[in-house]
Structure formats: structure tokens, C-alpha cells
Design an enzyme around this catalytic site. Sequence first.
Site, PDB file in Angstrom:
ATOM      1  CD  GLU A   1       3.789 -21.488  11.239  1.00  0.00           C
ATOM      2  OE1 GLU A   1       3.772 -21.749  12.451  1.00  0.00           O
ATOM      3  OE2 GLU A   1       2.862 -20.879  10.659  1.00  0.00           O
TER       4      GLU A   1
ATOM      5  CD  GLU B   1      -3.118  -0.733   0.204  1.00  0.00           C
ATOM      6  OE1 GLU B   1      -3.043   0.313  -0.473  1.00  0.00           O
ATOM      7  OE2 GLU B   1      -4.040  -1.555   0.079  1.00  0.00           O
TER       8      GLU B   1
END
Length: 305
Positions: free
Chosen positions: A115, A84
Site C-alpha cells: 500500500e 458481484e
Amino acid sequence: MALEDHLLTEARNPASEAIDTLDASGIVRLMNDEDAKVVAAVRAEERAISRAIELVADRFRAGGRLIYAGAGTSGRLGVLDASECPPTFSTPPELVVGLIAGGPTALTRAVEGAEDDPDRGASDLDGLRPTSRDVVVGIASSGRTPYVLGVVDRARAIGASTVGIACNRPSLLGERVDLEIAPIVGPEVIAGSTRLKSGTATKMILNMITTGAMVLVGKTFGNRMIDLQPTNQKLRLRTRRILRELGGVDDDRAVALLERTGGRLKPALVMAMSGVEAEEADRLLAAAGGQVRGAVELALRGEGP
């Protein structure tokens, strides 16, 4: 006793133990009540968040980057915040970068085991060619995700500044970073579902870090975005409108000023507010660290570079 038994993010929430007996209205009310706790948890970390903002702004000024790293929801939120920044603040895509365990595929589906690999975290960071000018922010609600720990360990090894965001304290992540941010939001409505309160707290903090740092390096004037790149008609019209409103000029004058700055709003604003020419406006902005307000003040005091 398993490690998860000690994690607040994995604990059962007494308030929601009977959530499966509630109707839709009851679920909404319960979740709203729990989400209200997030704001207080983030507020309790104001000092640490402020330090993170100052650190990131300082590194931006020095030519460094902000690098987020996370897995699952945490990774997605980091990538979202990074993505963004270019449309909001006209930053180059490489200024704020998000790493997620499992790579781009993990943005839309789980990548099993990603992960749990600290070496992959270190390797992914290496792929960005980090330097000591960068800030690396590890995001892990549990505070123990191996991928994230691998990233921050490698970051510290090369001299980069490190920040950790977790919703547990103490945590392995908090112990291994220069600056810990730990909003304690309490057990989730659905036990262990950290996309809920933990995710909301993380999103709030990431918004603050990037927005605060961009404000400090001069990307806004008041609450207006002024570092626009007028690459289409909509943005060109917006640029003229902002120049008219903030610079106090009519549309013809706004067009003329933007022509003399190659469409760049910041120097055009300095010109409109202080009466200097484009070259002087650029020099004043450089002297003021990119801040339009500071550049105008220098011009009005006759203290240009």
C-alpha cells in the site's frame, strides 16, 4: 506529532475504552450503537454519492468502465463489489474492475509494503489500459494511502474522472479527485481497525454506486433484475417467471417470446407489453437508452426510432 495523530480513523473511541471489561452481550450492544452512526454518516454524503452514480452511468453509456482501487479492507471491498456485478446485472467482467495493492494475493493475506507504493498503483492502473471514458474510484479510509493516490494521480493524468472515498476530511485523497465522498463515521471501536465502521460505510457506498448506475442504464424494471443471461436452467426458469409476472403473459406465451429474442428478457418484455415484434423491440430499447419502461412508452405513443 505523527500524521496518524490527526486522523479520525486512528483516534481512540471513548465509548469503547473499557471494551475488554465487557461480556459478549456488552460488546454486541456497544458495536451496534457505534454501527448505527454509519447510516447517518453515509446519509450526510447523499449528494456526493448521487453525483457519483450519475457520473458512472454516464460513462457506462459512453462505453467507459468503473475501476475501483484500494489497499487492505478498502481494496477487498472494491474487488468484492466489482465481482458481484456480472452475476447480479449480467455485465461483462471488464465493466467494473477492482484493483487491490499487492494483487490477488492481498485478497486473503497482507502483502507487506504494497500500500505504500504509489508507482505500483499507477502501474496497476496502466495494466487496465484506462481511457478518458473511465471512472476511477480511489478507496482509502485514511484518505492518504500512497497506492491509491498513485492510481488517482495516473487516472487524472490520462483524463479519466476520479472519485475518492475516505472517512477523514480533509484528506490527501479528497484534494486530488474530482469528487470526494467522505462519510465521517468517527473513531473505530478498536482504534484504527477500519474494517469496522469505515468498512461498513464503504460497503454501503459501493453498493449504492453500482446499483444506482445499473438502474439508470436500464438493468432493472422496478426492483426486478431484467438483464439476465439465461445460461443455466435456474436462470431460464427465472427469466420465464419474470416475463410472466411483468409482461402479464402465460408460460406458453413467455416461452414463445423468449424464443423470438434468443432468450433475451428485455426485448421480450417490450414485446409483451407493447405488442411489437423482436426487431422493433430492439430498436425501441436502443432509442430509450436500454430502459424497458421508456421503450414501452415510446411504442405506446407511436414514437419508435
